[in-house]
Write a protein that holds these residues in place. Structure first.
Motif, PDB file in Angstrom:
ATOM      1  N   THR A   3       0.849  -1.185   0.000  1.00  0.00           N
ATOM      2  CA  THR A   3       0.000   0.000   0.000  1.00  0.00           C
ATOM      3  C   THR A   3       0.884   1.233   0.000  1.00  0.00           C
ATOM      4  OG1 THR A   3      -0.119   0.071   2.400  1.00  0.00           O
ATOM      5  CG2 THR A   3      -1.821  -1.193   1.266  1.00  0.00           C
ATOM      6  N   SER A   4       0.322   2.372  -0.449  1.00  0.00           N
ATOM      7  CA  SER A   4       1.088   3.608  -0.449  1.00  0.00           C
ATOM      8  C   SER A   4       1.181   4.198   0.947  1.00  0.00           C
ATOM      9  CB  SER A   4       0.453   4.618  -1.407  1.00  0.00           C
ATOM     10  OG  SER A   4      -0.911   4.826  -1.089  1.00  0.00           O
ATOM     11  N   LYS A   5       0.257   3.821   1.818  1.00  0.00           N
ATOM     12  CA  LYS A   5       0.259   4.241   3.211  1.00  0.00           C
ATOM     13  C   LYS A   5      -0.043   3.029   4.080  1.00  0.00           C
ATOM     14  CE  LYS A   5       0.719   8.847   3.669  1.00  0.00           C
ATOM     15  NZ  LYS A   5       1.622   9.522   4.628  1.00  0.00           N
ATOM     16  N   LYS A   6       0.417   3.085   5.316  1.00  0.00           N
ATOM     17  CA  LYS A   6       0.067   2.047   6.264  1.00  0.00           C
ATOM     18  C   LYS A   6      -0.480   2.739   7.509  1.00  0.00           C
ATOM     19  CE  LYS A   6       2.985  -1.379   7.096  1.00  0.00           C
ATOM     20  NZ  LYS A   6       4.065  -2.173   7.780  1.00  0.00           N
ATOM     21  N   TYR A   7      -1.772   3.013   7.470  1.00  0.00           N
ATOM     22  CA  TYR A   7      -2.396   3.726   8.571  1.00  0.00           C
ATOM     23  C   TYR A   7      -2.671   2.794   9.747  1.00  0.00           C
ATOM     24  CZ  TYR A   7      -3.259   7.977   5.846  1.00  0.00           C
ATOM     25  OH  TYR A   7      -3.114   9.138   5.133  1.00  0.00           O
ATOM     26  N   GLY A   8      -2.620   3.384  10.929  1.00  0.00           N
ATOM     27  CA  GLY A   8      -2.918   2.612  12.121  1.00  0.00           C
ATOM     28  C   GLY A   8      -3.250   3.522  13.284  1.00  0.00           C
ATOM     29  N   PHE A   9      -3.505   2.913  14.439  1.00  0.00           N
ATOM     30  CA  PHE A   9      -3.897   3.632  15.645  1.00  0.00           C
ATOM     31  C   PHE A   9      -2.785   3.594  16.695  1.00  0.00           C
ATOM     32  CE2 PHE A   9      -8.080   2.651  13.903  1.00  0.00           C
ATOM     33  CZ  PHE A   9      -8.771   3.833  14.129  1.00  0.00           C
ATOM     34  N   GLU A  92      -4.636   2.390  -1.205  1.00  0.00           N
ATOM     35  CA  GLU A  92      -4.076   3.710  -0.929  1.00  0.00           C
ATOM     36  C   GLU A  92      -3.789   3.928   0.556  1.00  0.00           C
ATOM     37  OE1 GLU A  92      -6.404   6.858  -2.509  1.00  0.00           O
ATOM     38  OE2 GLU A  92      -6.210   6.197  -4.582  1.00  0.00           O
ATOM     39  N   THR A  93      -4.624   3.396   1.417  1.00  0.00           N
ATOM     40  CA  THR A  93      -4.516   3.684   2.847  1.00  0.00           C
ATOM     41  C   THR A  93      -4.151   2.474   3.701  1.00  0.00           C
ATOM     42  OG1 THR A  93      -6.864   3.244   3.247  1.00  0.00           O
ATOM     43  CG2 THR A  93      -6.260   5.502   2.615  1.00  0.00           C
ATOM     44  N   LYS A 129     -17.834  -3.100  10.722  1.00  0.00           N
ATOM     45  CA  LYS A 129     -16.576  -3.022  11.466  1.00  0.00           C
ATOM     46  C   LYS A 129     -15.990  -1.624  11.300  1.00  0.00           C
ATOM     47  CE  LYS A 129     -12.749  -4.408   9.621  1.00  0.00           C
ATOM     48  NZ  LYS A 129     -12.343  -3.063   9.111  1.00  0.00           N
ATOM     49  N   CYS A 130     -15.073  -1.286  12.194  1.00  0.00           N
ATOM     50  CA  CYS A 130     -14.311  -0.049  12.059  1.00  0.00           C
ATOM     51  C   CYS A 130     -13.652  -0.002  10.680  1.00  0.00           C
ATOM     52  CB  CYS A 130     -13.237  -0.001  13.155  1.00  0.00           C
ATOM     53  SG  CYS A 130     -11.850   1.097  12.813  1.00  0.00           S
ATOM     54  N   ASP A 131     -13.878   1.101   9.969  1.00  0.00           N
ATOM     55  CA  ASP A 131     -13.254   1.266   8.648  1.00  0.00           C
ATOM     56  C   ASP A 131     -12.207   2.371   8.667  1.00  0.00           C
ATOM     57  OD1 ASP A 131     -14.810   3.527   8.832  1.00  0.00           O
ATOM     58  OD2 ASP A 131     -16.224   2.946   7.261  1.00  0.00           O
ATOM     59  N   GLY A 132     -11.798   2.783   9.887  1.00  0.00           N
ATOM     60  CA  GLY A 132     -10.807   3.847   9.991  1.00  0.00           C
ATOM     61  C   GLY A 132     -11.365   5.216   9.651  1.00  0.00           C
ATOM     62  N   CYS A 133     -12.702   5.305   9.542  1.00  0.00           N
ATOM     63  CA  CYS A 133     -13.345   6.579   9.156  1.00  0.00           C
ATOM     64  C   CYS A 133     -12.673   7.155   7.903  1.00  0.00           C
ATOM     65  CB  CYS A 133     -13.309   7.589  10.287  1.00  0.00           C
ATOM     66  SG  CYS A 133     -14.394   7.217  11.677  1.00  0.00           S
ATOM     67  N   TYR A 134     -12.614   6.331   6.854  1.00  0.00           N
ATOM     68  CA  TYR A 134     -11.873   6.739   5.662  1.00  0.00           C
ATOM     69  C   TYR A 134     -12.386   8.037   5.058  1.00  0.00           C
ATOM     70  CZ  TYR A 134     -15.763   4.423   3.260  1.00  0.00           C
ATOM     71  OH  TYR A 134     -17.024   4.035   2.842  1.00  0.00           O
ATOM     72  N   GLU A 135     -13.672   8.359   5.283  1.00  0.00           N
ATOM     73  CA  GLU A 135     -14.190   9.625   4.768  1.00  0.00           C
ATOM     74  C   GLU A 135     -13.471  10.788   5.447  1.00  0.00           C
ATOM     75  OE1 GLU A 135     -16.053   7.518   6.589  1.00  0.00           O
ATOM     76  OE2 GLU A 135     -17.872   6.908   5.517  1.00  0.00           O
ATOM     77  N   GLU A 136     -13.269  10.676   6.756  1.00  0.00           N
ATOM     78  CA  GLU A 136     -12.563  11.713   7.503  1.00  0.00           C
ATOM     79  C   GLU A 136     -11.083  11.748   7.110  1.00  0.00           C
ATOM     80  OE1 GLU A 136     -14.066  13.715  10.111  1.00  0.00           O
ATOM     81  OE2 GLU A 136     -15.882  12.925   9.177  1.00  0.00           O
ATOM     82  N   VAL A 137     -10.490  10.588   6.995  1.00  0.00           N
ATOM     83  CA  VAL A 137      -9.067  10.490   6.683  1.00  0.00           C
ATOM     84  C   VAL A 137      -8.749  11.125   5.335  1.00  0.00           C
ATOM     85  CG1 VAL A 137      -7.183   8.876   6.199  1.00  0.00           C
ATOM     86  CG2 VAL A 137      -8.713   8.470   8.135  1.00  0.00           C
ATOM     87  N   ASP A 155      -4.473   8.325  18.924  1.00  0.00           N
ATOM     88  CA  ASP A 155      -3.966   9.044  17.755  1.00  0.00           C
ATOM     89  C   ASP A 155      -4.070   8.107  16.565  1.00  0.00           C
ATOM     90  OD1 ASP A 155      -2.933  11.072  16.215  1.00  0.00           O
ATOM     91  OD2 ASP A 155      -1.043  11.243  17.322  1.00  0.00           O
ATOM     92  N   PHE A 156      -3.884   8.659  15.388  1.00  0.00           N
ATOM     93  CA  PHE A 156      -4.031   7.888  14.150  1.00  0.00           C
ATOM     94  C   PHE A 156      -3.125   8.495  13.104  1.00  0.00           C
ATOM     95  CE2 PHE A 156      -5.976   7.331   9.970  1.00  0.00           C
ATOM     96  CZ  PHE A 156      -6.283   5.982   9.949  1.00  0.00           C
ATOM     97  N   GLY A 157      -2.568   7.657  12.244  1.00  0.00           N
ATOM     98  CA  GLY A 157      -1.729   8.162  11.176  1.00  0.00           C
ATOM     99  C   GLY A 157      -0.935   7.055  10.532  1.00  0.00           C
ATOM    100  N   ASP A 158       0.005   7.465   9.675  1.00  0.00           N
ATOM    101  CA  ASP A 158       0.911   6.502   9.063  1.00  0.00           C
ATOM    102  C   ASP A 158       1.767   5.868  10.158  1.00  0.00           C
ATOM    103  OD1 ASP A 158       2.316   5.471   6.506  1.00  0.00           O
ATOM    104  OD2 ASP A 158       3.948   6.247   7.742  1.00  0.00           O
ATOM    105  N   MET A 159       1.936   4.570  10.102  1.00  0.00           N
ATOM    106  CA  MET A 159       2.605   3.851  11.181  1.00  0.00           C
ATOM    107  C   MET A 159       4.049   4.324  11.395  1.00  0.00           C
ATOM    108  SD  MET A 159       0.673   1.802  12.879  1.00  0.00           S
ATOM    109  CE  MET A 159       1.754   0.600  13.642  1.00  0.00           C
ATOM    110  N   ASP A 160       4.763   4.624  10.326  1.00  0.00           N
ATOM    111  CA  ASP A 160       6.137   5.113  10.489  1.00  0.00           C
ATOM    112  C   ASP A 160       6.138   6.442  11.240  1.00  0.00           C
ATOM    113  OD1 ASP A 160       7.240   2.941   9.202  1.00  0.00           O
ATOM    114  OD2 ASP A 160       7.307   3.911   7.242  1.00  0.00           O
ATOM    115  N   GLU A 161       5.165   7.298  10.928  1.00  0.00           N
ATOM    116  CA  GLU A 161       5.079   8.590  11.599  1.00  0.00           C
ATOM    117  C   GLU A 161       4.682   8.419  13.065  1.00  0.00           C
ATOM    118  OE1 GLU A 161       2.388  10.906   9.261  1.00  0.00           O
ATOM    119  OE2 GLU A 161       3.693  10.865   7.482  1.00  0.00           O
ATOM    120  N   LEU A 162       3.770   7.486  13.342  1.00  0.00           N
ATOM    121  CA  LEU A 162       3.368   7.243  14.724  1.00  0.00           C
ATOM    122  C   LEU A 162       4.527   6.695  15.553  1.00  0.00           C
ATOM    123  CD1 LEU A 162      -0.192   5.636  14.342  1.00  0.00           C
ATOM    124  CD2 LEU A 162       0.353   7.953  15.119  1.00  0.00           C
ATOM    125  N   MET A 163       5.307   5.795  14.963  1.00  0.00           N
ATOM    126  CA  MET A 163       6.443   5.225  15.692  1.00  0.00           C
ATOM    127  C   MET A 163       7.495   6.281  15.984  1.00  0.00           C
ATOM    128  SD  MET A 163       6.914   1.318  14.247  1.00  0.00           S
ATOM    129  CE  MET A 163       6.658   1.638  12.498  1.00  0.00           C
TER     130      MET A 163
END
Length: 211
Positions: A3-9, A92-93, A129-137, A155-163
């Motif tokens: 994926t171009s992004k790896k979003y997570g919590f 994409e996400t 199920k939780c869809d990560g609120c992709y409309e908001e994202v 918090d929420f975002g790209d996993m590399d940025e969160l780490m």
């Protein structure tokens, strides 16, 4: 899956008060029926009070909260289990969603998921199920649960940025959640000092009637 992004919590167990605002907001978003909670706040507790025989007592009682929805795993077993392709990981996400027009409500995804993320809406006969609120994202906003957290414990975002943002956070290997090696969840946790490892029998979930 590339994926171009790896979003997570990200979840901070030190800050969470167990207010369940995130759970209520998520339930409201999906207009979920009773018994369906796409996000849940578990209270994990254990320990004993011990009489020492001299009229005094000591205790090792502990309790803490964990907020969990879908972790949009790197290896989503729900996607593999879905017989119709309704459950999919967006390129994409990296967010895992359910296309309800394809869903037959068979619950195969729910049976596969160790986090109880997909749940059957018995009135509509589809999985939610939780869809990560992709409309908001897609508008540059965080998911509704993150927006509504009263203690700013999420918090929420790209996993590399969160780490990078939370260098002391760890992969989700804490009770009552399963070991992260099963699905490689995109969930980082700042554990409280009472946290037990995944698989621990020191405690139990105390609020099943709320989740």
């Amino acid at each position: 899956m590339t994926t171009s992004k790896k979003y997570g919590f990200y979840f901070d167990a030190e800050k969470c008060s167990g207010c369940k605002t995130c759970q209520v907001i998520c339930k409201d978003k999906f207009q979920a029926n009773p018994g369906v909670s796409p996000r849940r706040v578990y209270e994990y507790a254990g320990g004993d009070v011990i009489a020492l025989g001299d009229g005094t007592f000591k205790n090792n009682v502990f309790a803490y909260y964990t907020s969990v929805g879908c972790n949009h795993c790197d290896e989503p077993v729900c996607v593999k289990a879905c017989p119709t392709g309704a459950c999919f990981k967006e390129k994409e996400t990296g967010l895992v969603s359910i296309e309800q027009s394809l869903c037959i409500g068979c619950s195969s995804c729910a049976q596969a998921c160790p986090y109880d993320a997909p749940q059957l809406d018995t009135s509509r006969k589809v999985m939610v199920k939780c869809d990560g609120c992709y409309e908001e994202v897609k508008q540059g906003k965080p998911p509704l649960c993150v927006q509504g957290c009263t203690q700013r414990a999420m918090d929420f975002g790209d996993m590399d940025e969160l780490m990078s943002k939370y260098p002391n956070a760890q992969r989700a290997n804490f009770a009552p959640l399963p070991q992260e090696s099963i699905t490689t969840p995109n969930l980082l946790i700042n554990p409280c000092n009472q946290a037990r490892p995944s698989g621990s029998s020191d405690g139990a979930i105390n609020n099943w009637n709320e989740v």
